[in-house]
Write a protein that holds these residues in place. Structure first.
Motif, short mmCIF file in Angstrom:
data_model
loop_
_atom_site.label_atom_id
_atom_site.label_comp_id
_atom_site.label_asym_id
_atom_site.label_seq_id
_atom_site.Cartn_x
_atom_site.Cartn_y
_atom_site.Cartn_z
N SER A 186 -2.46 -10.53 45.74
CA SER A 186 -2.63 -9.17 45.22
C SER A 186 -3.84 -9.15 44.30
O SER A 186 -4.40 -10.19 43.94
CB SER A 186 -1.38 -8.71 44.45
N CYS A 187 -4.25 -7.95 43.91
CA CYS A 187 -5.43 -7.81 43.06
C CYS A 187 -5.10 -8.11 41.60
O CYS A 187 -4.02 -7.77 41.11
CB CYS A 187 -6.00 -6.40 43.17
N ALA A 192 -10.88 -6.04 39.20
CA ALA A 192 -10.89 -4.72 39.83
C ALA A 192 -12.16 -3.98 39.44
O ALA A 192 -12.78 -4.27 38.42
CB ALA A 192 -9.67 -3.92 39.39
N ASP A 199 -17.52 -5.90 47.61
CA ASP A 199 -16.32 -6.41 48.26
C ASP A 199 -16.61 -6.54 49.76
O ASP A 199 -16.96 -5.56 50.41
CB ASP A 199 -15.16 -5.42 48.04
N ARG A 226 -13.95 -9.24 44.19
CA ARG A 226 -13.73 -7.91 43.66
C ARG A 226 -12.62 -7.16 44.40
O ARG A 226 -12.49 -7.26 45.61
CB ARG A 226 -15.02 -7.10 43.78
N CYS A 227 -11.82 -6.41 43.66
CA CYS A 227 -10.78 -5.56 44.23
C CYS A 227 -11.07 -4.10 43.91
O CYS A 227 -11.42 -3.76 42.78
CB CYS A 227 -9.40 -5.93 43.66
N ASP A 228 -10.90 -3.25 44.89
CA ASP A 228 -10.95 -1.81 44.65
C ASP A 228 -9.57 -1.26 44.33
O ASP A 228 -9.42 -0.11 43.95
CB ASP A 228 -11.50 -1.08 45.87
N ARG A 313 -6.54 -9.94 53.61
CA ARG A 313 -7.06 -9.84 52.26
C ARG A 313 -7.89 -8.55 52.10
O ARG A 313 -7.82 -7.88 51.08
CB ARG A 313 -7.92 -11.05 51.91
N THR A 317 -7.66 -5.85 49.08
CA THR A 317 -8.75 -5.63 48.13
C THR A 317 -9.39 -4.26 48.28
O THR A 317 -9.86 -3.67 47.32
CB THR A 317 -9.83 -6.71 48.28
N ASN A 319 -7.73 -1.70 49.18
CA ASN A 319 -6.69 -0.72 48.94
C ASN A 319 -6.50 0.18 50.16
O ASN A 319 -6.48 1.41 50.05
CB ASN A 319 -7.01 0.12 47.71
N GLN A 325 -0.49 -2.99 48.43
CA GLN A 325 -0.66 -3.76 47.19
C GLN A 325 -0.55 -5.25 47.37
O GLN A 325 -1.07 -6.02 46.57
CB GLN A 325 0.38 -3.31 46.15
N ASN A 353 -8.18 -13.74 42.00
CA ASN A 353 -7.15 -12.72 42.01
C ASN A 353 -5.76 -13.39 41.95
O ASN A 353 -5.65 -14.60 41.86
CB ASN A 353 -7.29 -11.84 43.25
#
Length: 410
Positions: A186-187, A192, A199, A226-228, A313, A317, A319, A325, A353
């Motif tokens: 998960s992020c 984030a 990403d 990076r996660c959005d 993944r 990431t 979303n 999630q 993450n």
């Protein structure tokens, strides 16, 4: 078919792979593989030239133990590709002249069956091919069925020769070379937003990840952490039973690879079912949907199926659909990552993450996520025998190979 061949594996191969597991467990996951690899320098007497195709998710680890493989098999030095190739035209010098190549496993399997890899060359055309299609001497796949697909049916594989199809896999060389592991992903809140680079999952539908291009080529590793998406409220579950309980809440969903085509997906499905999840793919109670159909289904969708493990993944990431999630990812895709963007650019480490190992007992009904190697005929003289010997007598007991695999999440 895949499960039948696993049960039919010879006692000797199984014993060898058990030995491999014992050797691997003797090393910490974070072992410094590069230090060990230095001790396995290629022999000055190496004389066997060879071409090898490797499934994307295993390519980084195999590339890292290149010199050990050279030495153990008395191979001439391998040249390894460093980035994805558009379309994977291995015999197109302007793109890739390497002899150790990462490639989408299923695509390679299909081309091996068609006397490839890749399409037959026409020297008069614009594809700049040299001396026709190259023959590959060994194939390391993420899926046993892909290996079986190049072994003749008479030997216990599934390949039936017809026309230009070559059934050139050697059943005596078929060997389980690695065991994959699942991780709950998960992020993280600290990764984030837009401040940590691009990403790699953005820019395609379904989202791409791990350096993949539109043709599915790539080196199997993420380019950015990076996660959005936002972190899981209250913290992500750390066990499969916890995941199943978490999914019971309206709006919660998880991404997994399609179990019909991906071993990691099949293991993920088993892990969910084995821990109490009701997997329903049709009817009024449907809760498992493919890709964008999951987005349209809204809160009815609990499991979003991605085309492969590399896309899982990306679904988290990026979303995907605004609400995926969690993901069940391959541990090998989030360990020992060489970052090419973000504040981690130029470093190597594990995905920052949030992720947690899934205990294999959680999907014991599926069994080990085994990855296989096979030697192929029709290539360089002596190469098939060298790979056969490497897989069956040296691979499991070599400490450098096993510690490198552990460092990469196997």
């Amino acid at each position: 078919m895949q499960r039948r061949f696993r049960r039919a594996r010879s006692t000797a191969a199984h014993a060898g792979f058990t030995a491999m597991r014992r050797v691997r467990n003797a090393f910490a996951v974070g072992a410094l593989a590069t230090a060990l690899i230095a001790a396995g320098a290629p022999s000055v007497f190496a004389s066997t030239g060879s071409q090898v195709g490797i499934a994307n998710n295993m390519y980084p680890a195999t590339k890292d133990m290149k010199s050990t493989i050279e030495s153990l098999g008395s191979f001439t030095a391998f040249t390894a590709n460093t980035s994805s190739q558009v379309g994977g035209f291995w015999n197109k010098p302007a793109i890739d002249t390497s002899t150790m190549r990462g490639i989408t496993s299923g695509s390679l399997r299909q081309q091996l069956k068609s006397a490839g890899p890749y399409t037959t060359c026409d020297p008069s055309s614009s594809n700049n091919c040299v001396n026709g299609p190259l023959h590959i001497d060994a194939f390391l796949s993420a899926d046993e069925t892909n290996v079986d697909a190049v072994i003749p049916t008479a030997d216990g594989g599934t390949c039936t020769a017809s026309g230009s199809v070559e059934c050139n896999g050697s059943i005596s060389s078929k060997h389980a070379v690695a065991i994959g592991h699942l991780a709950i992903y998960s992020c993280s809140g600290s990764w984030a937003g837009s401040t940590h680079g691009d990403d790699p999952s953005n820019g395609a539908t379904p989202p791409l990840a791990f350096g993949a291009d539109a043709n599915g080529s790539g080196n199997g590793k993420a380019q950015s952490p990076r996660c959005d998406a936002s972190p899981v409220s209250g913290g992500a579950p750390t066990t499969m039973s916890g995941v199943v309980s978490w999914l019971a809440t309206s709006g919660h969903r998880i991404a997994v690879a399609d179990p019909a085509t991906a071993p990691f997906g099949a293991a993920s499905k088993q892990a969910l079912i084995q821990n109490g999840f009701t997997w329903t793919t049709s009817g009024a109670g449907q809760n498992v949907f493919t890709g964008s159909a999951c987005d349209s289904a809204g809160t009815a969708c609990k499991v979003r199926l991605e085309s492969g493990i590399s896309q899982v993944r990306g679904a988290v990431t990026a979303n995907a659909g605004g609400n995926t999630q969690l993901g069940l990812v391959a541990k090998s895709n989030i360990m020992h990552v060489s970052w090419t963007s973000s504040s981690l650019n130029g470093t190597t480490g594990n995905d920052p993450n949030t992720w947690t190992d899934v205990d294999p007992s959680a999907y014991s009904g599926y069994g080990d996520i085994e990855q296989y190697g096979v030697a192929l005929s029709g290539g360089n003289a002596g190469a098939q025998a060298a790979w056969d010997d490497l897989f069956n007598t040296k691979w499991d007991g070599n400490t450098t190979i096993q510690s490198t695999l552990a460092a990469y999440g196997y």
